[in-house]
Design a protein around this motif. Structure first.
Motif, short mmCIF file in Angstrom:
data_model
loop_
_atom_site.label_atom_id
_atom_site.label_comp_id
_atom_site.label_asym_id
_atom_site.label_seq_id
_atom_site.Cartn_x
_atom_site.Cartn_y
_atom_site.Cartn_z
N ARG A 1 -23.40 -41.30 -21.75
CA ARG A 1 -22.42 -41.43 -22.83
C ARG A 1 -21.53 -40.21 -22.94
N GLY B 1 -23.14 -48.56 -30.76
CA GLY B 1 -21.90 -48.96 -31.41
C GLY B 1 -20.70 -48.25 -30.81
N GLU B 2 -19.55 -48.49 -31.39
CA GLU B 2 -18.33 -47.88 -30.85
C GLU B 2 -18.30 -46.37 -31.05
N THR B 3 -18.94 -45.88 -32.11
CA THR B 3 -18.85 -44.45 -32.40
C THR B 3 -20.21 -43.78 -32.56
N CYS C 1 -28.86 -43.97 -19.82
CA CYS C 1 -27.63 -44.06 -20.61
C CYS C 1 -26.78 -42.84 -20.32
N GLU D 1 -34.75 -35.19 -26.62
CA GLU D 1 -33.49 -34.65 -27.13
C GLU D 1 -33.44 -33.17 -26.78
N VAL E 1 -25.98 -32.79 -30.95
CA VAL E 1 -25.84 -33.49 -29.66
C VAL E 1 -24.84 -32.67 -28.85
N ILE F 1 -17.64 -42.83 -26.75
CA ILE F 1 -18.52 -43.14 -27.88
C ILE F 1 -18.44 -42.13 -29.02
N ASP F 2 -17.56 -41.19 -28.90
CA ASP F 2 -17.17 -40.32 -30.02
C ASP F 2 -18.20 -39.29 -30.46
N PHE F 3 -19.48 -39.70 -30.62
CA PHE F 3 -20.41 -38.78 -31.29
C PHE F 3 -20.84 -37.59 -30.44
N ASP G 1 -24.22 -37.71 -24.40
CA ASP G 1 -25.61 -38.09 -24.63
C ASP G 1 -26.19 -38.72 -23.37
N ARG H 1 -29.46 -40.14 -21.71
CA ARG H 1 -30.81 -40.64 -21.99
C ARG H 1 -31.40 -41.22 -20.71
N ARG I 1 -24.22 -39.82 -34.60
CA ARG I 1 -22.78 -39.94 -34.89
C ARG I 1 -22.25 -38.58 -35.27
N GLY I 2 -20.98 -38.40 -35.00
CA GLY I 2 -20.32 -37.17 -35.42
C GLY I 2 -20.97 -35.89 -34.94
N GLY I 3 -21.49 -35.88 -33.73
CA GLY I 3 -22.01 -34.64 -33.16
C GLY I 3 -23.46 -34.33 -33.44
N THR I 4 -24.14 -35.21 -34.18
CA THR I 4 -25.57 -34.94 -34.43
C THR I 4 -26.41 -36.20 -34.26
N VAL I 5 -27.69 -35.97 -34.05
CA VAL I 5 -28.69 -37.04 -34.17
C VAL I 5 -29.47 -36.71 -35.43
#
Lengths: 334, 334, 334, 334
Positions: free
Chosen positions: A155, D241-243, A153, A250, A266, A229-231, A234, A236, C258-262
């Motif tokens: 991302r 997902g998208e985000t 993956c 991770e 992340v 993918i915003d977050f 990443d 993988r 999401r949002g920078g973290t897992v």
């Protein structure tokens, strides 16, 4: 005693390599720069003592003050500079892509074969990432039996507005493709591209993609590219073997518990995630130049990546498997 | 332009620092070595072009070819070389312990105060480890509220036969003590040592230990030292704050599934675990010397560590809390 | 064929056990309830077909429609009901604490010894938690060598305003104490309490605490209680053995990026964390009653927990080690 | 008051359900059994008080002592028993597959539609697994934006020698297919099967497989089936997902450090991994029957699974995308 390096192309990545060579790594000194934007070349040269700005990459390559060449210019110009360095018998590190067309890749290979030994290293930095190296060691050490599949993956939190559909294959997935070739120690024989429902975050861009590779020995690779993918950034990867699997862990260094969750950071982008890989890669190149040997990703790897991504573009257009046809591998590539 | 470094003491650790300076880091060159074993000094010097072997550390320090000094000699000799370097006005990096007695620590501080500004950095490399730095950033960023406790584990697979009970405090726990002082930005005010059932793996050695520190602000630190635990080198740490916690994550890069388990590698020893920290630490020192500034762990930190470990030895003997009495902190230490 | 159970005390926990017995577990039926609040007993009885409300616990125990008794009343009343059940020769499950004073604990033991065999099970549900059971299996299976230390953390997001300093030991740490006795299969010989800097979140409450136990065989246990830590309910535990360690894993079922973290969810409270343990515990009790045997935590375990927490309270007052003095262990407790 | 259940088919799985109903779950009693092997039915009945052995499933269904029916017989017989139960107006739980042919699935749907409301629940137990439920809650709660991809891995340590290539799709991947339909709340529109290099551990069996599903809304699902992978039973899943993404966490309860690794147990087989899901699933069915409602996976889900796996078999034969054609969905299925 230090390796004297000339840098062709001093945009963002070129300047970052100069920073790395002068403030992070051992054994080298930057003595020359050039850029199609001559003012920029002079401006960068002025920032460092003992660095000369050359009007052209060819003059830089010819300079007796340059032992080895680092090519960070625009992709379509790589062939020109890399073949010039080869003809000058100088080691050359070329950022990816080595070649933007199969023809350019073949030309570089022809030049290197004519020279008679390897001079070129291509900037596929993942091969120097500690996690990917541990993954390869695990496979090669027989810990999971024969490798049969690879789930990868790739991302990105976001990409700039000029990012096009082709780039998901040519710029993004190309890293996963190179890693697959390296981990399996096999060529790719076929490519297919499957297009999922489009993310609303990417405008017209078809994102994500699921790219399938069939390796020469039959193993199957699936690569997810999700570039908006915003977050976070990443990466993988998991190799599925006959008796086990090995996966990238991770990469976080601390776990924070607060507000109802236990969370790890992340990485924000590829700089954060692969910072060490870039350092190790370039140090390895410098050490090799000083020792008179070339190793790491070769022109062959750069050429093969281009042929595979070309097949990927054809596959995306046809929605069917596209064959990968490589020329015979010259013996200098092992 | 490169920092010219003289290395005093070229045993295992001294040679490893020379390797690091010459083949990993940027900005320095090793120009001088000395050792109480003169033959060894000559032998090491001969391996490198441009390195001179000096008969004594003092002569090395005095050499105009030496800009800065790296002290890797036997602990009891540190005071002698560090104060000589200070008197010469040269930056000096001293491996831990800075001082094996409180008196030596005070002598170094007096010399540095007489000089008028910091010249000394002490080799507490954990402060340069990415994980500990992320932990500190999390605390300082207020992510977990005010820190109240610190659970720290320091586990070695094994120790050599000459390892004594005192060393668990003076050589091993000293790292956890320094990290506690740094993370809380507070001094230690009291120490207690609790002795669990003895591991059969350590012969007569009292192992493990549970060492308690009371910080000046009241926070409590518990340090487990297990120095013969066989499975690997395992450094754990968790800060407990008012609203959350932050803990070191496991450091593995890949997860392997086979034979009924999913497993990650535990580092074999401190070299593997803190390899990056050593690199970053020494690069930071080189960069600081070139910039004319000293940062990182100071003489004060080295002195305080010695006073705390002395209190730890007293506490181990008394099974009660032992007070830590530090002199007033000179203003050059901030 | 189903076990007919009478429940004494139908407040929140009593009602939850009725729910569990009637809608989750196999093999039992609730036939009787009693409560010091007679109206509440009648109200609860009216909700279920075939449940009779008794005026007193003693009448409930005497009823021929009651095979076994579940005591969920106020702690100080436990002795009264448990001894009555023992005299009636009926199996009895008593929520913790078995006894709020050493004297009550001894009285229950005397009654059970007079009866000649075990009838009582105490509600230390952690012994039924799959994670703690796996930890015990790992120790007992010799996977980590002889156990030498146990690090335990008991963290609550918050506690009600009536929560007092004593409760951190008597109500909270008592679980860690029982688990330590069970994991080591040893009594506690001494207790010490260390008080860190106080969290501002708990008003006057001294929170957190660090409670040290010395086990009969010399192993050391450290228990952190943090009862106002905001982020969630977090139960950590690690046994340190001679050759390895075993630790509770995080309990989350999914990881969200999401949002920078897992991130993974931390349980909100003990209901969420130990929901399964309560089910398994009570099913085990029902199964034992039907088979005519008592197992799980015994009166002895309940008595010992009370003596250890009493020592803990003394230790908190004295800031020194407090001895734990237990009576001889009757043979019915193995 | 307890639900009186008749069990048709008392082989391994039937007997396990009887054990579950009588010793784990609340609210039911088993009153009747039948089996094509009449001696086995009698033998099982004799083990339990109050259980009658019937000569045929139809007689069992007709019995006034049977409130609800559990079908655990051979797959091809499911239609016969399920439709008989529907005609008798009794709730019926049918182990997967509901139907071994599309025609059987349609017949069951026709019968249920004729009845006018749902009576059937199909044994897709993953929908009751806490981890999959948390994954669905995360998606439905909008935590990761619109779901675009689903990576699923279904790994068995080994399969019996009678396991055929079709079973990888019909028996193994069918669970991933049902989970995908449930997580996305969408039908599958197309299937493709990619065959990697064959594992040497499976003899002639084509293993692993990579099965691709295109959902009605365009999302793409990739399912790895590896049914001879030796190391354990490993169920992985990640929704992209998208985000953000949500993934199943590892299910281990403890981490053991020894011999150079930190390791967690991988489940041995589906019994260990999904033990709780089976319990929750059947309790939910019992509760629903008592409340007079049917929920969970429906006949429609069972029918759709059969049509998708039929398409999967066609896709495996053709190496191209195979369409999934479902009849109109009757309104009783929501």
């Amino acid at each position: 005693m230090a390796l004297r390096i000339g840098v062709i192309g001093v945009g963002m990545i070129g300047q970052d390599h100069i920073r790395r060579l002068t403030t992070v790594l051992a054994g080298s000194t930057v003595t020359a720069v050039s850029d199609t934007d001559a003012a920029r070349a002079r401006e960068v040269a002025a920032r460092f003592a003992g660095v000369e700005a050359f009007a052209t990459g060819e003059e830089l390559i010819a300079s007796p003050a340059v032992d080895a060449v680092l090519v960070c210019s625009w992709g379509p110009s790589h062939r020109q500079y890399v073949t010039a360095a080869i003809r000058a018998g100088k080691f050359v590190f070329c950022e990816k892509p080595l070649a933007t067309t199969e023809r350019d890749g073949l030309a570089i290979i022809d030049a290197e074969v004519a020279h008679g030994s390897r001079l070129v290293q291509v900037g596929f930095m993942r091969r120097y990432d500690p996690a990917y190296r541990a993954m390869k060691a695990s496979i090669d050490g027989g810990e999971i039996g024969a490798p049969l599949m690879f789930h990868s993956c790739h991302r990105n939190a976001s990409v700039p507005s000029h990012y096009t559909a082709d780039m998901a294959i040519v710029d993004t997935a190309v890293h996963d493709i190179d890693v697959a070739r390296w981990l399996f120690a096999e060529e790719v024989s076929e490519v297919m591209v499957v297009t999922p429902k489009k993310s609303a975050r990417g405008g017209l861009l078809q994102d994500p993609l699921l790219i399938l590779l069939r390796m020469a020995g039959g193993a199957i690779v699936d690569v997810e590219t999700s570039v908006n993918i915003d977050f976070g950034y990443d990466i993988r990867g998991e190799i599925v073997g006959e008796t086990g699997t090995v996966a990238l862990a991770e990469s976080a260094t601390v776990l924070v518990k607060r507000g109802g969750t236990v969370a790890a950071r992340v990485p924000e982008d590829w700089r954060e995630r692969f910072s060490r890989a870039y350092d190790v890669e370039l140090q390895d190149w410098v050490d090799g130049c000083l020792a008179g040997t070339a190793s790491g990703p070769s022109s062959w790897d750069g050429y093969a990546a281009t042929v595979v991504t070309d097949a990927g573009l054809a596959a995306a257009a046809s929605a069917a498997w596209a064959k990968v046809n490589l020329r015979d591998k010259p013996s200098i590539y092992g």
